[in-house]
Design a protein around this motif. Structure first.
Motif, PDB file in Angstrom:
ATOM      1  N   ASP A  61      -2.199  -3.022  -0.041  1.00 27.35           N
ATOM      2  CA  ASP A  61      -1.681  -1.658  -0.189  1.00 27.35           C
ATOM      3  C   ASP A  61      -2.363  -0.706   0.792  1.00 27.35           C
ATOM      4  O   ASP A  61      -1.716   0.160   1.383  1.00 27.35           O
ATOM      5  CB  ASP A  61      -1.886  -1.168  -1.623  1.00 27.35           C
ATOM      6  N   LYS A  64      -0.978  -1.294   4.251  1.00 26.15           N
ATOM      7  CA  LYS A  64       0.317  -0.603   4.430  1.00 26.15           C
ATOM      8  C   LYS A  64       0.122   0.864   4.761  1.00 26.15           C
ATOM      9  O   LYS A  64       0.764   1.406   5.653  1.00 26.15           O
ATOM     10  CB  LYS A  64       1.152  -0.725   3.149  1.00 26.15           C
ATOM     11  N   ARG A  65      -0.788   1.499   4.019  1.00 26.80           N
ATOM     12  CA  ARG A  65      -1.076   2.916   4.289  1.00 26.80           C
ATOM     13  C   ARG A  65      -1.502   3.123   5.742  1.00 26.80           C
ATOM     14  O   ARG A  65      -1.085   4.072   6.396  1.00 26.80           O
ATOM     15  CB  ARG A  65      -2.217   3.407   3.401  1.00 26.80           C
ATOM     16  N   GLN A  67      -0.874   1.164   8.276  1.00 25.67           N
ATOM     17  CA  GLN A  67       0.228   0.849   9.203  1.00 25.67           C
ATOM     18  C   GLN A  67       1.174   2.029   9.393  1.00 25.67           C
ATOM     19  O   GLN A  67       1.800   2.164  10.440  1.00 25.67           O
ATOM     20  CB  GLN A  67       1.026  -0.364   8.680  1.00 25.67           C
ATOM     21  N   TYR A  68       1.297   2.869   8.362  1.00 32.03           N
ATOM     22  CA  TYR A  68       2.225   4.008   8.437  1.00 32.03           C
ATOM     23  C   TYR A  68       1.510   5.330   8.656  1.00 32.03           C
ATOM     24  O   TYR A  68       2.129   6.379   8.661  1.00 32.03           O
ATOM     25  CB  TYR A  68       3.075   4.061   7.160  1.00 32.03           C
ATOM     26  N   HIS A  69       0.175   5.254   8.832  1.00 31.86           N
ATOM     27  CA  HIS A  69      -0.615   6.475   9.017  1.00 31.86           C
ATOM     28  C   HIS A  69      -0.197   7.170  10.322  1.00 31.86           C
ATOM     29  O   HIS A  69      -0.224   6.560  11.390  1.00 31.86           O
ATOM     30  CB  HIS A  69      -2.090   6.083   9.070  1.00 31.86           C
ATOM     31  N   PRO A  70       0.211   8.458  10.249  1.00 28.24           N
ATOM     32  CA  PRO A  70       0.782   9.127  11.418  1.00 28.24           C
ATOM     33  C   PRO A  70      -0.114   9.129  12.661  1.00 28.24           C
ATOM     34  O   PRO A  70       0.370   8.967  13.777  1.00 28.24           O
ATOM     35  CB  PRO A  70       1.018  10.565  10.927  1.00 28.24           C
ATOM     36  N   LYS A  73      -1.819   4.845  13.291  1.00 27.72           N
ATOM     37  CA  LYS A  73      -1.013   3.635  13.497  1.00 27.72           C
ATOM     38  C   LYS A  73      -0.946   3.161  14.952  1.00 27.72           C
ATOM     39  O   LYS A  73      -0.887   1.960  15.201  1.00 27.72           O
ATOM     40  CB  LYS A  73       0.381   3.793  12.896  1.00 27.72           C
ATOM     41  N   ASP A  74      -0.987   4.086  15.895  1.00 31.67           N
ATOM     42  CA  ASP A  74      -0.912   3.696  17.310  1.00 31.67           C
ATOM     43  C   ASP A  74      -2.238   3.179  17.863  1.00 31.67           C
ATOM     44  O   ASP A  74      -2.271   2.563  18.920  1.00 31.67           O
ATOM     45  CB  ASP A  74      -0.456   4.880  18.160  1.00 31.67           C
TER      46      ASP A  74
END
Ligand code: SAM
Length: 259
Positions: A61, A64-65, A67-70, A73-74
């Motif tokens: 979990d 996932k957070r 991976q989508y962290h604004p 993530k990059d």
């Protein structure tokens, strides 16, 4: 909410966070690796200073957070999995050593240290938040209660420098124990080189098997009275009274006997 079984205590004290980031000294000339990024308390400020950060996180979990962290993530290379099983060697890049850090899950910190020591040659620095008691063990001197198997192996591989003590209130939820940050600097050239580190590990484990017994008693299947005389080691001492170079000398004698 934090998961107890994953040892999740998230750092929330900004002063502590910036002290740790300062100690880590993130840079692009090293492969930067974080163990257990969690909600990103250290991850965000470190990633902010560099181009890429590799993280190893067990909790799907939390992965996932991230991976989508604004923002993150990059910049992140994310490995979902158990740091105890993780091959840190695969992260090394040509000409770049690793800087490894993390606010570690306390339930696995000792086996994790032993796992990381196997990659010591590829690591420039390690900075870890640990139970204060473990920091005391890592940095202990011979003849003290905290001196043990972890001490000898850590000080065989690394220069050990306590950095900072951290109270329970610096985390959410607050852990039941005091914490501290340690800096481990793997030796470029080992001050006491050992011919076979597996032999050293086995010897040290055997020596500390029964702390209240003498060295002679604990090691009687490995070394004879004549061996101790040759080594000039007093075998009537307890295992915690023996220095790291003395343990290395004993291990090297065992190696010679095998050849
Ligand atoms: N770095 C975050 C912070 O300082 O707030 C979280 C620290 S928390 C003490 C430990 C982190 O390690 C959690 O995110 C937990 O899910 C993760 N973790 C627990 N066991 C792990 C394992 N075996 N391998 C990798 N990560 C693990």
């Amino acid at each position: 909410t934090a998961r107890k079984r994953f040892g999740q205590n998230f750092l929330t004290d900004q002063g502590v966070i910036s002290s740790i980031v300062g100690a880590i000294a993130p840079d692009n000339n090293h492969v930067m690796v974080e163990i257990g990024p969690g909600l990103g308390a250290l991850t965000e400020p470190v990633a902010d200073m560099i181009d890429n950060l590799t993280v190893v996180e067990l909790d799907r979990d939390l992965v996932k957070r991230l991976q989508y962290h604004p923002i993150l993530k990059d910049k992140l290379t994310i490995h979902q999995g158990d740091a105890l099983q993780f091959d840190f060697g695969q992260l090394q890049q040509a000409g770049k050593k690793m800087k490894v850090f993390g606010n570690l899950p306390y339930n696995i910190s000792t086996p994790l240290m032993f796992h990381l020591f196997e990659f010591a040659e590829q690591i420039e620095t390690m900075h870890f938040m640990l139970q204060k008691e473990v920091v005391l063990r890592l940095s202990a001197s011979p003849g003290t209660k905290a001196y043990g198997r972890l001490t000898v192996m850590a000080q065989y591989y690394c220069q050990v420098v306590p950095v900072l003590e951290v109270p329970p209130e610096s985390f959410t939820p607050a852990p039941k124990v005091d914490s501290a940050v340690i800096r481990l600097l793997p030796f470029e050239v080992k001050p006491w080189p050992c011919k076979d580190v597996h032999v050293l590990r086995h010897l040290v484990t055997t020596a500390f098997n029964m702390r209240r017994k003498t060295l002679r008693n604990n090691l009687k299947t490995l070394l004879s009275d004549e061996d101790f005389v040759t080594l000039q080691v007093d075998s009537s001492l307890r295992p915690e009274q023996i220095s790291v170079p003395q343990y290395v000398a004993m291990a090297n004698m065992l190696c010679d006997k095998k050849d």
